[in-house]
Design a protein around this motif. Structure first.
Motif, short mmCIF file in Angstrom:
data_model
loop_
_atom_site.label_atom_id
_atom_site.label_comp_id
_atom_site.label_asym_id
_atom_site.label_seq_id
_atom_site.Cartn_x
_atom_site.Cartn_y
_atom_site.Cartn_z
N ARG A 76 0.83 -1.21 0.00
CA ARG A 76 0.00 0.00 0.00
C ARG A 76 0.87 1.26 0.00
O ARG A 76 0.58 2.22 -0.72
CB ARG A 76 -0.93 -0.01 1.21
CG ARG A 76 -1.91 1.16 1.22
CD ARG A 76 -2.80 1.17 2.46
NE ARG A 76 -3.72 0.05 2.48
CZ ARG A 76 -3.61 -0.99 3.32
NH1 ARG A 76 -2.62 -1.05 4.18
NH2 ARG A 76 -4.50 -1.96 3.30
N THR A 120 0.83 4.11 -3.10
CA THR A 120 0.19 5.40 -2.82
C THR A 120 1.18 6.55 -2.79
O THR A 120 0.77 7.70 -2.54
CB THR A 120 -0.55 5.34 -1.47
OG1 THR A 120 0.36 4.94 -0.43
CG2 THR A 120 -1.71 4.37 -1.51
N GLN A 170 -3.92 7.10 -5.91
CA GLN A 170 -4.92 6.23 -5.32
C GLN A 170 -4.94 4.92 -6.10
O GLN A 170 -5.28 4.91 -7.29
CB GLN A 170 -6.30 6.87 -5.38
CG GLN A 170 -7.43 5.96 -4.92
CD GLN A 170 -7.36 5.64 -3.44
OE1 GLN A 170 -7.36 6.53 -2.61
NE2 GLN A 170 -7.31 4.36 -3.12
N ALA A 175 -16.23 5.21 -4.94
CA ALA A 175 -16.01 5.23 -3.49
C ALA A 175 -15.69 3.84 -2.97
O ALA A 175 -14.81 3.67 -2.11
CB ALA A 175 -17.24 5.80 -2.78
N MET A 176 -16.37 2.82 -3.49
CA MET A 176 -16.10 1.45 -3.06
C MET A 176 -14.71 0.98 -3.48
O MET A 176 -13.99 0.34 -2.72
CB MET A 176 -17.16 0.51 -3.64
CG MET A 176 -18.52 0.63 -3.01
SD MET A 176 -19.71 -0.52 -3.77
CE MET A 176 -21.15 -0.21 -2.74
N ALA A 209 -12.08 2.89 -4.15
CA ALA A 209 -11.05 3.64 -3.44
C ALA A 209 -10.92 3.18 -1.99
O ALA A 209 -9.81 3.10 -1.46
CB ALA A 209 -11.38 5.13 -3.49
N SER A 210 -12.03 2.87 -1.35
CA SER A 210 -12.00 2.44 0.05
C SER A 210 -11.68 0.96 0.19
O SER A 210 -11.36 0.49 1.28
CB SER A 210 -13.35 2.72 0.71
OG SER A 210 -14.35 1.88 0.17
N ARG A 211 -11.81 0.22 -0.91
CA ARG A 211 -11.62 -1.23 -0.95
C ARG A 211 -12.70 -1.96 -0.16
O ARG A 211 -12.56 -3.15 0.15
CB ARG A 211 -10.22 -1.63 -0.47
CG ARG A 211 -9.11 -0.94 -1.24
CD ARG A 211 -7.73 -1.23 -0.70
NE ARG A 211 -7.31 -2.58 -1.02
CZ ARG A 211 -6.91 -3.46 -0.11
NH1 ARG A 211 -6.92 -3.13 1.18
NH2 ARG A 211 -6.52 -4.67 -0.47
N GLU A 212 -13.79 -1.28 0.14
CA GLU A 212 -14.92 -1.88 0.85
C GLU A 212 -16.13 -1.94 -0.06
O GLU A 212 -16.37 -1.01 -0.82
CB GLU A 212 -15.27 -1.03 2.09
CG GLU A 212 -14.20 -0.98 3.15
CD GLU A 212 -14.08 -2.29 3.93
OE1 GLU A 212 -14.98 -3.15 3.78
OE2 GLU A 212 -13.11 -2.45 4.66
N LYS A 253 -11.00 -5.44 -0.83
CA LYS A 253 -9.98 -5.74 0.17
C LYS A 253 -9.60 -7.23 0.18
O LYS A 253 -8.49 -7.58 0.57
CB LYS A 253 -10.46 -5.33 1.55
CG LYS A 253 -11.72 -6.08 2.01
CD LYS A 253 -12.21 -5.57 3.35
CE LYS A 253 -13.49 -6.31 3.77
NZ LYS A 253 -14.00 -5.79 5.07
N PRO A 311 -14.92 10.17 -3.18
CA PRO A 311 -13.71 10.54 -2.46
C PRO A 311 -12.92 11.57 -3.26
O PRO A 311 -13.23 11.84 -4.41
CB PRO A 311 -12.95 9.22 -2.34
CG PRO A 311 -13.46 8.39 -3.49
CD PRO A 311 -14.89 8.81 -3.71
#
Length: 348
Positions: free
Chosen positions: A210, A214, A219, A267-268, A270-273, A277, A343
């Motif tokens: 990560r 980054t 991102q 958003a999903m 970028a957040s990995r949620e 993940k 985001p």
């Protein structure tokens, strides 16, 4: 390069492959005609957006997570896709690809069919729980009928981790007139399939991966949700075809467009949620795998650096492309949802 809109006309299947997490799907069904027609209308709508934003061609695939020939309307669905001017592809294990179905699909204008069959004889029947002789006959006959009309492609899942086996399978099908092949290793379907070495959250190399991806305010972004857009059998947009557990529903085709779900999807990613993940396609997880291979002496530092650079470049390219898409949405406010969902990326 092109974009694919995958319309899942069913997520039910007649095979029981051990490398397919079928039991992880929370609900199964068959897409009805009304839902298909609306999904196809959304594909037409999004093609117009893509033509203006990037000019990339758009293909429609009738696949998803199941065996499309279970849906009795498959042939008519192909006809509708072709009538709208799309290239049309589909996937199948071949067991239901009867002579009548073959003629129907070819007459409807099917352009490509991906035939998933990675074993033969008793081993095929043990793994797929389908009759091999029938599947083999169906595929061989289709290849003969399809010449000059449709391209059949044999998909080989390297579930044995054996290149020798893959080569033997290619040779078997070449003898029967098949010429096009694609193979890939077992994938974990967004974490729905347990693969021992893909339990990423337990590896310390993930922190390193990560950090490396980054640097410079980049991102990490996966391209799958943007290059392979997905509509489930139930008419809901999902993050991508790796979401076998259908955790990331983005709304229904009856309520919103592809463009309108762009911000939530970003958003999903970028957040990995909640999916990325644990998915082996996620760039952080890809680099984690490579760093672990480096520590075992299986790859070189040069190959790790090459992958790192490639993933960073891909993320930048995706960011730029999404920036253009979002700018288009800003010029067409009825097509986008509120900006506060997104985001702070994809602004170039």
């Amino acid at each position: 390069m092109y974009l694919t809109i995958d319309i899942e006309i069913t997520n039910r299947c007649n095979a029981t492959c051990h490398f397919c997490p079928r039991d992880a799907t929370p609900h199964q069904g068959i897409m009805d005609v009304e839902t298909f027609d609306k999904a196809l209308a959304r594909a037409v709508e999004y093609r117009a957006v893509v033509e203006e934003v990037s000019g990339l061609p758009v293909t429609v695939s009738l696949c998803g997570l199941g065996e499309p020939l279970i849906n009795k309307n498959t042939v008519s669905f192909v006809e509708k896709v072709k009538a709208e001017g799309f290239k049309c592809t589909m996937s199948s294990n071949g067991a239901l690809l009867t002579e009548d179905k073959a003629h129907g699909l070819l007459d409807a204008g099917l352009d490509e069919i991906y035939l998933n069959i990675s074993d033969i004889d008793e081993e095929y029947e043990r793994i797929y729980n389908l009759p091999f002789d029938q599947s083999c006959e169906n595929i061989t006959r289709f290849a003969a009928l399809a010449q000059g009309r449709c391209t059949p492609i044999i998909i080989l899942v390297d579930h044995r981790n054996s290149r020798e086996h893959i080569k033997a399978m290619e040779a078997f099908w070449r003898e029967r007139g098949l010429k096009n092949f694609h193979d890939y290793s077992v994938i974990n379907r967004g974490g729905a399939l347990f693969v021992e070495h893909m339990q990423y959250d337990q590896y310390t190399e993930m922190v390193q991966a990560r950090q490396q991806l980054t640097q410079g305010d980049i991102q990490p972004l996966c391209g799958a949700p943007w290059g392979f857009l997905f509509i489930g059998y139930d008419g809901h947009y999902y993050l991508c075809c790796s979401d076998w557990r259908k955790q990331a529903s983005l709304g229904s085709v009856f309520d919103c467009s592809f463009l309108q779900v762009t911000r939530q999807k970003l958003a999903m990613v970028a957040s990995r949620e909640p999916v990325c993940k644990s998915c082996n396609h996620d760039p952080v997880n890809l680099l984690t795998d490579e760093l672990r291979a480096l520590s075992r002496g299986e790859v070189t530092a040069e190959s790790v650096d090459e992958l790192r650079k490639s993933l960073r470049k891909d993320s930048r390219d995706i960011d730029v492309a999404l920036g253009k898409l979002l700018e288009y949405g800003d010029r067409h406010p009825d097509g986008m949802l509120p900006a506060d969902i997104i985001p702070a990326i994809a602004t170039s």
